[in-house]
Scaffold this motif. Structure first.
Motif, PDB file in Angstrom:
ATOM      1  N   VAL A  94       2.091   1.603   6.797  1.00 58.77           N
ATOM      2  CA  VAL A  94       1.120   0.598   7.217  1.00 58.77           C
ATOM      3  C   VAL A  94       1.756  -0.307   8.260  1.00 58.77           C
ATOM      4  N   MET A  95       1.106  -0.418   9.410  1.00 54.34           N
ATOM      5  CA  MET A  95       1.562  -1.335  10.456  1.00 54.34           C
ATOM      6  C   MET A  95       0.928  -2.706  10.279  1.00 54.34           C
ATOM      7  N   CYS A  96      -0.386  -2.724  10.022  1.00 54.40           N
ATOM      8  CA  CYS A  96      -1.073  -3.996   9.816  1.00 54.40           C
ATOM      9  C   CYS A  96      -2.389  -3.743   9.081  1.00 54.40           C
ATOM     10  N   THR A  97      -2.909  -4.799   8.474  1.00 57.15           N
ATOM     11  CA  THR A  97      -4.197  -4.720   7.793  1.00 57.15           C
ATOM     12  C   THR A  97      -5.116  -5.792   8.362  1.00 57.15           C
ATOM     13  N   THR A  98      -6.421  -5.526   8.292  1.00 55.81           N
ATOM     14  CA  THR A  98      -7.409  -6.487   8.776  1.00 55.81           C
ATOM     15  C   THR A  98      -7.431  -7.714   7.888  1.00 55.81           C
ATOM     16  N   SER A  99      -7.385  -7.475   6.578  1.00 53.58           N
ATOM     17  CA  SER A  99      -7.362  -8.596   5.631  1.00 53.58           C
ATOM     18  C   SER A  99      -6.421  -8.240   4.494  1.00 53.58           C
ATOM     19  N   ALA A 100      -5.719  -9.235   4.008  1.00 51.41           N
ATOM     20  CA  ALA A 100      -4.787  -9.005   2.907  1.00 51.41           C
ATOM     21  C   ALA A 100      -5.572  -8.806   1.617  1.00 51.41           C
ATOM     22  N   PRO A 101      -5.129  -7.873   0.768  1.00 53.11           N
ATOM     23  CA  PRO A 101      -5.817  -7.704  -0.509  1.00 53.11           C
ATOM     24  C   PRO A 101      -5.553  -8.880  -1.426  1.00 53.11           C
ATOM     25  N   SER A 107      -4.472 -10.823  -4.784  1.00 58.30           N
ATOM     26  CA  SER A 107      -3.276 -10.664  -5.604  1.00 58.30           C
ATOM     27  C   SER A 107      -3.505  -9.620  -6.687  1.00 58.30           C
ATOM     28  N   GLY A 108      -2.581  -8.702  -6.803  1.00 57.92           N
ATOM     29  CA  GLY A 108      -2.662  -7.677  -7.842  1.00 57.92           C
ATOM     30  C   GLY A 108      -3.352  -6.403  -7.409  1.00 57.92           C
ATOM     31  N   TYR A 109      -4.034  -6.409  -6.281  1.00 58.80           N
ATOM     32  CA  TYR A 109      -4.717  -5.207  -5.815  1.00 58.80           C
ATOM     33  C   TYR A 109      -3.749  -4.354  -5.004  1.00 58.80           C
ATOM     34  N   PRO A 110      -3.822  -3.048  -5.180  1.00 54.33           N
ATOM     35  CA  PRO A 110      -2.917  -2.182  -4.420  1.00 54.33           C
ATOM     36  C   PRO A 110      -3.296  -2.162  -2.940  1.00 54.33           C
ATOM     37  N   SER A 111      -2.307  -1.951  -2.106  1.00 50.28           N
ATOM     38  CA  SER A 111      -2.531  -1.829  -0.669  1.00 50.28           C
ATOM     39  C   SER A 111      -1.454  -0.908  -0.125  1.00 50.28           C
ATOM     40  N   GLY A 112      -1.846   0.081   0.658  1.00 46.39           N
ATOM     41  CA  GLY A 112      -0.857   0.971   1.251  1.00 46.39           C
ATOM     42  C   GLY A 112      -1.386   2.361   1.497  1.00 46.39           C
ATOM     43  N   VAL A 113      -0.463   3.247   1.818  1.00 48.07           N
ATOM     44  CA  VAL A 113      -0.785   4.643   2.109  1.00 48.07           C
ATOM     45  C   VAL A 113       0.036   5.528   1.183  1.00 48.07           C
ATOM     46  N   ASP A 114      -0.543   6.657   0.785  1.00 49.37           N
ATOM     47  CA  ASP A 114       0.108   7.560  -0.163  1.00 49.37           C
ATOM     48  C   ASP A 114      -0.307   8.989   0.141  1.00 49.37           C
ATOM     49  N   HIS A 115       0.437   9.932  -0.370  1.00 47.96           N
ATOM     50  CA  HIS A 115       0.110  11.366  -0.277  1.00 47.96           C
ATOM     51  C   HIS A 115      -0.120  11.819   1.165  1.00 47.96           C
ATOM     52  N   VAL A 116       0.730  11.384   2.073  1.00 44.77           N
ATOM     53  CA  VAL A 116       0.604  11.764   3.480  1.00 44.77           C
ATOM     54  C   VAL A 116       0.975  13.237   3.623  1.00 44.77           C
ATOM     55  N   ARG A 117       0.170  13.964   4.379  1.00 43.77           N
ATOM     56  CA  ARG A 117       0.405  15.390   4.567  1.00 43.77           C
ATOM     57  C   ARG A 117      -0.118  15.810   5.936  1.00 43.77           C
ATOM     58  N   ALA A 118       0.464  16.864   6.453  1.00 43.89           N
ATOM     59  CA  ALA A 118      -0.012  17.455   7.703  1.00 43.89           C
ATOM     60  C   ALA A 118       0.059  18.972   7.540  1.00 43.89           C
ATOM     61  N   THR A 119      -0.906  19.636   8.116  1.00 48.32           N
ATOM     62  CA  THR A 119      -0.958  21.094   8.066  1.00 48.32           C
ATOM     63  C   THR A 119      -1.836  21.584   9.203  1.00 48.32           C
ATOM     64  N   ALA A 125      -4.033   9.313   1.653  1.00 49.25           N
ATOM     65  CA  ALA A 125      -4.885   8.427   0.858  1.00 49.25           C
ATOM     66  C   ALA A 125      -4.443   6.992   1.122  1.00 49.25           C
ATOM     67  N   VAL A 126      -5.422   6.091   1.174  1.00 50.96           N
ATOM     68  CA  VAL A 126      -5.112   4.673   1.415  1.00 50.96           C
ATOM     69  C   VAL A 126      -5.769   3.806   0.352  1.00 50.96           C
ATOM     70  N   PHE A 127      -5.070   2.742   0.004  1.00 53.32           N
ATOM     71  CA  PHE A 127      -5.604   1.704  -0.872  1.00 53.32           C
ATOM     72  C   PHE A 127      -5.947   0.519   0.011  1.00 53.32           C
ATOM     73  N   PRO A 173      -8.605   0.056   2.211  1.00 55.40           N
ATOM     74  CA  PRO A 173      -8.816   0.500   3.588  1.00 55.40           C
ATOM     75  C   PRO A 173      -9.845  -0.329   4.349  1.00 55.40           C
ATOM     76  N   LYS A 174     -10.090  -1.563   3.937  1.00 55.79           N
ATOM     77  CA  LYS A 174     -11.094  -2.380   4.620  1.00 55.79           C
ATOM     78  C   LYS A 174     -10.831  -2.393   6.116  1.00 55.79           C
ATOM     79  N   GLY A 175      -9.622  -2.293   6.465  1.00 58.18           N
ATOM     80  CA  GLY A 175      -9.207  -2.198   7.851  1.00 58.18           C
ATOM     81  C   GLY A 175      -7.703  -2.205   7.916  1.00 58.18           C
ATOM     82  N   MET A 176      -7.103  -1.093   8.314  1.00 54.35           N
ATOM     83  CA  MET A 176      -5.656  -1.044   8.439  1.00 54.35           C
ATOM     84  C   MET A 176      -5.276  -0.068   9.535  1.00 54.35           C
TER      85      MET A 176
END
Length: 129
Positions: free
Chosen positions: A70-77, A79-91, A109-111, A113-116
């Motif tokens: 994650v480089m930046c997000t539109t709005s911070a989640p 407190s306690g809510y997950p934020s980030g990227v997971d399960h990155v894959r390319a094929t 997959a992203v947590f 994703p309101k804007g990131m």
């Protein structure tokens, strides 16, 4: 809720004749209603990487490593809510238009994703014969 993806590739880096690195950014925005929950699953995203040569259907499958952060997000989640990227894959996936080639696809997959914006790096190593 659906994710809209906008990808901005950087020029590829040719390390060796058989190894190339693709980098760039992916901007994710939410379309539709956004509902944030502690138990909400991550939202899947996927996009074909532009400016990458296709892989012919008969070609051997290359080795692929994919990374994103994650480089930046539109709005911070909240407190306690997950934020980030997971399960990155390319094929390489079949051409969705029905052609004989396969095209490089980046997914994950992203947590929250309101804007990131994600930065990605995909290393592709083709077999040497």
């Amino acid at each position: 809720m659906a994710l809209q993806c906008d990808i901005q590739p950087a020029p590829p880096l040719q390390l060796t004749p058989s190894c190339i690195i693709h980098t760039g950014t992916v901007r994710l925005t939410t379309t539709g209603k956004f509902f944030q929950s502690l138990r909400a699953p991550a939202d899947e995203f996927g996009i074909f990487v532009p400016d990458v040569a296709p892989l012919l259907d008969t070609a051997a499958e290359p080795r692929i490593w994919a990374e994103a952060h994650v480089m930046c997000t539109t709005s911070a989640p909240a407190s306690g809510y997950p934020s980030g990227v997971d399960h990155v894959r390319a094929t390489y996936l079949p051409d969705p238009r029905g052609g004989p080639a396969r095209w490089l696809h980046l997914g994950g997959a992203v947590f929250n994703p309101k804007g990131m914006t994600l930065s990605y790096r995909i290393t592709v190593q083709t077999p040497e014969f």
